[in-house]
Design an enzyme around this catalytic site. Structure first.
Site, short mmCIF file in Angstrom:
data_model
loop_
_atom_site.label_atom_id
_atom_site.label_comp_id
_atom_site.label_asym_id
_atom_site.label_seq_id
_atom_site.Cartn_x
_atom_site.Cartn_y
_atom_site.Cartn_z
N GLY A 279 1.04 -1.27 0.06
CA GLY A 279 0.06 0.22 -0.11
C GLY A 279 0.80 1.22 0.11
N GLY A 280 0.48 2.38 0.89
CA GLY A 280 1.00 3.46 0.74
C GLY A 280 2.52 3.52 1.43
N GLY B 45 22.87 12.11 -30.91
CA GLY B 45 22.22 12.66 -29.64
C GLY B 45 22.73 12.09 -28.50
N ALA B 46 22.90 10.72 -28.62
CA ALA B 46 23.46 9.96 -27.31
C ALA B 46 24.92 10.49 -27.06
CB ALA B 46 23.30 8.49 -27.63
#
Length: 622
Positions: A277-278, A512-513
């Site tokens: 859960g949380g 771009g890498a």
């Protein structure tokens, strides 16, 4: 002074004797009286030498108003003489004490300390031996056993060990164990202060209630104030249902403190049991997550809820076990088969990190020579850019004593993120891994490297980037899943980093890498390259196919024309010294001199200082 009564005082036979008084000498009150300097002093033989003083001028043996002299009892004729032997009471007679028992004395400091020791021991032992046996039967250690493995021997100082919950509904009033299911405090790892809290699964399943949360809040606040790392040993069942929304508010306080301490002190989460859960969001907000296989699980909704909502049937480990989070989701950076090896590596990681963001990482003496030549690199890295090799072997050859501590070793494997030392100083290493997808950058590897770069920058750890990247991974799935924004995360992290940054290009650095992998254009302090480097917009084959498309198509022998144009492009724009001639790299170095070159560079940059523009905070790509 007038005498008000000159008759002898007759002793009252009912009055009890006063212990310590001598028999009267004259029949006029106490044993004796003396006149001293105008004052009449009646000095009975009281314990401690106490004397009673009459007003001046009073004659000895006179009765003084307001003064009651000691009285002696009248002997009982029926009583046995003092030297008579003791006789048992007759049958049926009651055995009575000659004097009333003294009132009980209030407990003193010594008895209180003994009582405290007993309470502390009861709290230390936990709820019951049966609960401890059940914990061991699950293959898990107790909270105290874990803390003993984590911290230096005898260094743990506990906070609020006697804390109890205040809930009274659902039978909680009858169950108020000490510690309320969490141990908090501080100790030392290799002599350096570390704060810790550990859930005790034996008490309410380690669930979080009001008092439990308050203890965690306090130790988190202390860790931040003291500027020391915080380690959480998680083994809890989530919010305590019996305390309702109060437990949820406790989690909110933990999350807020996690976020506030982010980048201020190192935060390490160690998963040693369930976390559902949380509660799972707290580890996700920390810097590093460790998990132990088969006993640790993390998920937001459990298998039952998943099946009820989606119809999918899945086991607890298959949904959120250590293997899943260390290989598929990337939630956990480390996975181990047992608690002992896990906590040993937590200790080792702490030895590589500073205590807070105002300190440098701890250095240590290095026996590995700084000028050691790395001749093995010639054989480890093939000259052919299409042939794979193990970048980890390259890193091990360069760093001190070959010791590399990799983060997320089994997730997003096309990029390596690791800690090591160069010349005794800690560095963070980001490197492409040609053994996995040729070392491309994709969504997961970009996220992995981006978070690592940000963490190193937050804690003043210099960055070394080893480049052998063919580009970003192409594909419809990558584009649709957001490779643009995920790749931008890595770019954002590098551009914001102010720590010393050194780039080393081994072979390929395309498109771009190349820019994203900490090129000079985005702020690297120094950039080096081996003579096998190929820095270009794209590979020679792809570039030739684009530039010379028409020539190749119209040639009598297209394959021969393609080969010729590929060599032409490579010789003109991709030779090893092209970038150096244009100042895009600072030097082309001998691979065998890599270690010495890098150590000198980082030593020069040790005092680097760079400021970012004044702002509240940045807005990184989501």
């Amino acid at each position: 002074m007038s005498v008000v009564n000159e008759k002898p005082v007759v002793p009252d036979p009912v009055s009890p004797p006063v212990p310590g008084l001598a028999p009267p000498a004259t029949g006029y009150g106490p044993a004796s009286a003396t006149m001293n300097a105008g004052a009449s002093t009646i000095a009975p033989a009281l314990p401690g030498g106490t004397a009673l003083t009459a007003p001046p001028g009073t004659a000895p043996g006179r009765l003084i108003p307001g003064f009651v002299p000691a009285r002696t009892p009248v002997p009982d004729p029926a009583a046995a003489p003092p030297d008579a032997p003791a006789t048992a009471p007759a049958a049926g007679a009651s055995r009575t004490s000659p004097a009333a028992a003294p009132p009980p004395r209030p407990p003193g400091t010594r008895s209180r300390a003994e009582e405290l020791a007993a309470i502390r021991e009861r709290a230390r032992q936990g709820p019951s031996p049966d609960a401890t046996e059940r914990q061991h039967a699950r293959g898990k250690l107790t909270a105290r056993e874990r803390i003993e493995l984590l911290l230096d021997e005898g260094s743990f100082s506990e906070i609020e060990p006697l804390r109890r919950h205040r809930a009274d509904g659902f039978g909680m009033a009858r169950r108020r164990p000490y510690s309320d299911g969490v141990l908090t405090g501080w100790g030392a790892v290799d002599g350096r202060t570390v704060f810790v809290y550990a859930h005790d699964f034996r008490i309410f399943g380690g669930s979080l209630g009001e008092a439990h949360a308050a203890k965690i809040h306090k130790v988190m606040d202390l860790a931040e104030a003291a500027g020391a790392p915080l380690v959480s040993l998680n083994d809890g069942a989530g919010a305590r249902i019996q305390e309702g929304v109060t437990a949820l508010a406790g989690y909110g306080g933990i999350f807020r403190r996690n976020a506030r301490a982010s980048g201020v002190i190192p935060q390490i989460s160690v998963m040693l049991g369930p976390c559902a859960g949380g509660a799972a969001y707290s580890p996700a907000l920390t810097d590093f997550v460790f998990m132990v296989q088969d006993i640790a699980q993390m998920f937001i909704t459990g298998p039952d809820v998943v099946q009820a909502v989606t119809g999918e049937s899945i086991g607890i480990d298959a949904l959120g076990g250590a293997r899943v989070h260390s290989t598929t989701s990337g939630v956990a950076g480390f996975s181990y088969p047992d608690e002992e090896s896990c906590l040993a590596d937590v200790r080792y990681l702490l030895s590589l990190l500073p205590s807070n963001n105002r300190e440098l990482p701890p250095s240590q003496p290095c026996e590995d020579p700084a000028d050691r030549r790395c001749e093995a690199l010639f054989d480890l890295v093939p000259e052919d850019p299409s042939r794979p090799y193990d970048m980890l072997s390259v890193i091990s050859e360069i760093v001190d004593d070959g010791e590399v501590f990799e983060v997320h070793a089994t997730w997003a494997r096309s990029v390596i993120c690791a800690f090591a030392r160069l010349g005794g100083d800690v560095v963070g290493i980001v490197a492409n891994q040609p053994l996995s997808q040729a070392g491309v950058l994709d969504i997961q590897s970009s996220e992995k490297a981006a978070r690592f770069v940000s963490g190193c920058d937050a804690f003043n750890i210099p960055l070394l980037t080893l480049v052998d990247v063919p580009g970003f991974l192409p594909g419809v799935a990558q584009e649709h899943d957001g490779i643009i924004r995920h790749g931008a995360k890595l770019l954002y992290s590098y551009c914001n980093a102010t720590v010393p940054r050194v780039q080393l290009i081994l072979r390929k650095a395309y498109g771009g890498a190349y820019i994203v992998m900490d090129s000079r254009s985005i702020g690297a302090d120094l950039s080096y390259a081996w003579p096998t480097n190929e820095i270009a917009v794209m590979g020679a084959e792809g570039a030739a196919n684009v530039i010379f498309r028409r020539e190749i198509a119209s040639a009598d022998d297209p394959e021969e024309a393609r080969r010729r144009h590929v060599e032409e492009y490579r010789s003109e724009l991709m030779h090893p010294y092209y970038a150096a001639e244009r100042g895009l790299v600072d030097d082309v170095i001998d691979p065998a001199a890599t270690r010495e070159t890098l150590i000198r560079a980082f030593r020069m940059l040790r005092s680097k200082h760079a400021d970012l523009p004044s702002r509240k905070h940045g807005n990184p790509p989501a």
